[in-house]
Design a protein around this motif. Structure first.
Motif, PDB file in Angstrom:
ATOM      1  N   GLY A  24     -83.454  20.468  34.218  1.00  0.00           N
ATOM      2  CA  GLY A  24     -84.797  21.013  34.399  1.00  0.00           C
ATOM      3  C   GLY A  24     -85.403  21.533  33.108  1.00  0.00           C
ATOM      4  O   GLY A  24     -84.882  21.305  32.016  1.00  0.00           O
ATOM      5  N   THR A  25     -86.512  22.241  33.256  1.00  0.00           N
ATOM      6  CA  THR A  25     -87.282  22.740  32.121  1.00  0.00           C
ATOM      7  C   THR A  25     -87.126  24.248  31.984  1.00  0.00           C
ATOM      8  O   THR A  25     -87.180  24.981  32.968  1.00  0.00           O
ATOM      9  N   TRP A  26     -86.959  24.677  30.741  1.00  0.00           N
ATOM     10  CA  TRP A  26     -86.750  26.084  30.405  1.00  0.00           C
ATOM     11  C   TRP A  26     -87.769  26.506  29.347  1.00  0.00           C
ATOM     12  O   TRP A  26     -88.067  25.741  28.444  1.00  0.00           O
ATOM     13  N   GLU A  27     -88.261  27.748  29.445  1.00  0.00           N
ATOM     14  CA  GLU A  27     -89.223  28.273  28.469  1.00  0.00           C
ATOM     15  C   GLU A  27     -88.571  29.387  27.651  1.00  0.00           C
ATOM     16  O   GLU A  27     -87.958  30.302  28.198  1.00  0.00           O
ATOM     17  N   LEU A  28     -88.721  29.295  26.330  1.00  0.00           N
ATOM     18  CA  LEU A  28     -88.141  30.278  25.411  1.00  0.00           C
ATOM     19  C   LEU A  28     -88.800  31.637  25.598  1.00  0.00           C
ATOM     20  O   LEU A  28     -90.025  31.727  25.674  1.00  0.00           O
ATOM     21  N   ASN A  29     -87.972  32.711  25.658  1.00  0.00           N
ATOM     22  CA  ASN A  29     -88.550  34.056  25.677  1.00  0.00           C
ATOM     23  C   ASN A  29     -87.888  35.004  24.670  1.00  0.00           C
ATOM     24  O   ASN A  29     -88.234  36.160  24.580  1.00  0.00           O
ATOM     25  N   TYR A  30     -86.907  34.481  23.902  1.00  0.00           N
ATOM     26  CA  TYR A  30     -86.278  35.268  22.837  1.00  0.00           C
ATOM     27  C   TYR A  30     -85.663  34.320  21.824  1.00  0.00           C
ATOM     28  O   TYR A  30     -85.075  33.310  22.198  1.00  0.00           O
ATOM     29  N   ILE A  31     -85.835  34.659  20.546  1.00  0.00           N
ATOM     30  CA  ILE A  31     -85.157  33.911  19.482  1.00  0.00           C
ATOM     31  C   ILE A  31     -84.780  34.899  18.390  1.00  0.00           C
ATOM     32  O   ILE A  31     -85.548  35.801  18.050  1.00  0.00           O
ATOM     33  N   THR A  32     -83.566  34.750  17.867  1.00  0.00           N
ATOM     34  CA  THR A  32     -83.090  35.657  16.835  1.00  0.00           C
ATOM     35  C   THR A  32     -83.571  35.185  15.462  1.00  0.00           C
ATOM     36  O   THR A  32     -84.008  34.057  15.322  1.00  0.00           O
ATOM     37  N   GLY A  33     -83.490  36.055  14.481  1.00  0.00           N
ATOM     38  CA  GLY A  33     -83.749  35.611  13.117  1.00  0.00           C
ATOM     39  C   GLY A  33     -84.896  36.295  12.420  1.00  0.00           C
ATOM     40  O   GLY A  33     -84.719  37.334  11.804  1.00  0.00           O
ATOM     41  N   PRO A  34     -86.095  35.718  12.527  1.00  0.00           N
ATOM     42  CA  PRO A  34     -87.182  36.203  11.674  1.00  0.00           C
ATOM     43  C   PRO A  34     -87.590  37.635  12.008  1.00  0.00           C
ATOM     44  O   PRO A  34     -87.381  38.115  13.123  1.00  0.00           O
ATOM     45  N   TYR A 110     -73.559  27.360  25.561  1.00  0.00           N
ATOM     46  CA  TYR A 110     -74.627  27.916  26.387  1.00  0.00           C
ATOM     47  C   TYR A 110     -74.027  28.620  27.588  1.00  0.00           C
ATOM     48  O   TYR A 110     -72.854  28.436  27.923  1.00  0.00           O
ATOM     49  N   ASP A 111     -74.862  29.432  28.233  1.00  0.00           N
ATOM     50  CA  ASP A 111     -74.454  30.174  29.411  1.00  0.00           C
ATOM     51  C   ASP A 111     -75.679  30.295  30.319  1.00  0.00           C
ATOM     52  O   ASP A 111     -76.752  30.663  29.845  1.00  0.00           O
ATOM     53  N   VAL A 112     -75.521  29.943  31.587  1.00  0.00           N
ATOM     54  CA  VAL A 112     -76.604  30.088  32.555  1.00  0.00           C
ATOM     55  C   VAL A 112     -76.272  31.302  33.419  1.00  0.00           C
ATOM     56  O   VAL A 112     -75.194  31.365  34.013  1.00  0.00           O
ATOM     57  N   THR A 113     -77.199  32.291  33.446  1.00  0.00           N
ATOM     58  CA  THR A 113     -76.962  33.543  34.165  1.00  0.00           C
ATOM     59  C   THR A 113     -78.127  33.832  35.115  1.00  0.00           C
ATOM     60  O   THR A 113     -79.056  33.029  35.232  1.00  0.00           O
ATOM     61  N   THR A 118     -81.724  32.163  33.940  1.00  0.00           N
ATOM     62  CA  THR A 118     -81.710  32.443  32.503  1.00  0.00           C
ATOM     63  C   THR A 118     -80.702  31.539  31.803  1.00  0.00           C
ATOM     64  O   THR A 118     -79.568  31.388  32.263  1.00  0.00           O
ATOM     65  N   LEU A 119     -81.132  30.947  30.694  1.00  0.00           N
ATOM     66  CA  LEU A 119     -80.276  30.097  29.860  1.00  0.00           C
ATOM     67  C   LEU A 119     -80.150  30.759  28.500  1.00  0.00           C
ATOM     68  O   LEU A 119     -81.162  31.052  27.849  1.00  0.00           O
ATOM     69  N   ASN A 120     -78.919  31.023  28.079  1.00  0.00           N
ATOM     70  CA  ASN A 120     -78.652  31.603  26.767  1.00  0.00           C
ATOM     71  C   ASN A 120     -78.021  30.548  25.881  1.00  0.00           C
ATOM     72  O   ASN A 120     -77.065  29.889  26.290  1.00  0.00           O
ATOM     73  N   PHE A 121     -78.559  30.398  24.672  1.00  0.00           N
ATOM     74  CA  PHE A 121     -77.946  29.532  23.665  1.00  0.00           C
ATOM     75  C   PHE A 121     -77.193  30.434  22.704  1.00  0.00           C
ATOM     76  O   PHE A 121     -77.747  31.396  22.172  1.00  0.00           O
ATOM     77  N   ALA A 127     -75.765  35.566  20.900  1.00  0.00           N
ATOM     78  CA  ALA A 127     -76.874  34.946  21.636  1.00  0.00           C
ATOM     79  C   ALA A 127     -78.045  34.750  20.669  1.00  0.00           C
ATOM     80  O   ALA A 127     -78.562  35.719  20.118  1.00  0.00           O
ATOM     81  N   MET A 128     -78.406  33.492  20.440  1.00  0.00           N
ATOM     82  CA  MET A 128     -79.448  33.165  19.456  1.00  0.00           C
ATOM     83  C   MET A 128     -80.818  32.903  20.112  1.00  0.00           C
ATOM     84  O   MET A 128     -81.854  33.160  19.516  1.00  0.00           O
ATOM     85  N   MET A 129     -80.795  32.331  21.336  1.00  0.00           N
ATOM     86  CA  MET A 129     -82.027  31.973  22.039  1.00  0.00           C
ATOM     87  C   MET A 129     -81.832  32.255  23.517  1.00  0.00           C
ATOM     88  O   MET A 129     -80.743  32.098  24.032  1.00  0.00           O
ATOM     89  N   ARG A 130     -82.933  32.646  24.168  1.00  0.00           N
ATOM     90  CA  ARG A 130     -82.881  32.855  25.621  1.00  0.00           C
ATOM     91  C   ARG A 130     -84.081  32.179  26.257  1.00  0.00           C
ATOM     92  O   ARG A 130     -85.206  32.307  25.757  1.00  0.00           O
ATOM     93  N   PHE A 131     -83.840  31.472  27.341  1.00  0.00           N
ATOM     94  CA  PHE A 131     -84.870  30.730  28.057  1.00  0.00           C
ATOM     95  C   PHE A 131     -84.910  31.180  29.512  1.00  0.00           C
ATOM     96  O   PHE A 131     -83.895  31.588  30.067  1.00  0.00           O
ATOM     97  N   THR A 132     -86.083  31.023  30.138  1.00  0.00           N
ATOM     98  CA  THR A 132     -86.260  31.285  31.562  1.00  0.00           C
ATOM     99  C   THR A 132     -86.573  29.965  32.241  1.00  0.00           C
ATOM    100  O   THR A 132     -87.356  29.162  31.724  1.00  0.00           O
ATOM    101  N   LYS A 133     -85.970  29.747  33.420  1.00  0.00           N
ATOM    102  CA  LYS A 133     -86.207  28.506  34.180  1.00  0.00           C
ATOM    103  C   LYS A 133     -87.677  28.443  34.603  1.00  0.00           C
ATOM    104  O   LYS A 133     -88.248  29.406  35.055  1.00  0.00           O
ATOM    105  N   LYS A 134     -88.286  27.254  34.398  1.00  0.00           N
ATOM    106  CA  LYS A 134     -89.688  27.079  34.783  1.00  0.00           C
ATOM    107  C   LYS A 134     -89.794  26.483  36.166  1.00  0.00           C
ATOM    108  O   LYS A 134     -88.934  25.807  36.621  1.00  0.00           O
TER     109      LYS A 134
END
Length: 134
Positions: A24-34, A110-113, A118-121, A127-134
């Motif tokens: 399915g499709t996931w939307e980013l809601n967190y990214i580490t770094g900048p 990855y981890d789906v919680t 929620t999808l964590n990369f 944890a570098m990126m977090r997505f929410t299921k669309k």
């Protein structure tokens, strides 16, 4: 011998279950770094990622351009180091696109919680990126 076969079958079932949770499709809601706020990186459109398990493809939009490539996943290990096709539209939103595309190859698992919401990369154990299921 029988115990080994049973445990192998159990892990195979678990792996395919974990991979199917990606579908399915996931939307980013967190990214580490900048040091830029998430809303500053993605003021107009949040990146999305789509997993097509049957076709073994990953695709999405990095906030400006679309991307697609081969899905390389084994259990909860995932590899974004394969070449991806990316469109080349000019984007005025700054560095969000570049941050997204440069973070993907660092992801190792990855981890789906949250009951599949929620999808964590993860890179190593961070944890570098977090997505929410669309």
């Amino acid at each position: 011998m029988g115990v080994v076969l049973i445990s192998c079958n159990a892990s195979k079932t678990q792996k395919s279950d974990s991979v199917s949770k990606l579908e399915g499709t996931w939307e980013l809601n967190y990214i580490t770094g900048p040091r830029i706020a998430f809303e500053g990186l993605y003021p107009n459109k949040k990146p999305t990622i789509n997993f097509d398990i049957k076709e073994n493809r990953v695709s999405g939009n990095n906030s400006c351009n679309s991307f697609t490539g081969k899905l390389v996943v084994t259990g909860n290990k995932i590899d974004f180091n394969q070449p991806m096709a990316v469109t080349k539209m000019m984007c005025m939103d700054g560095q969000g696109e570049q941050v997204f595309m440069s973070t993907l190859p660092k992801i190792t698992s990855y981890d789906v919680t949250d009951d599949g919401k929620t999808l964590n990369f993860i890179s190593g154990d961070i944890a570098m990126m977090r997505f929410t299921k669309k």
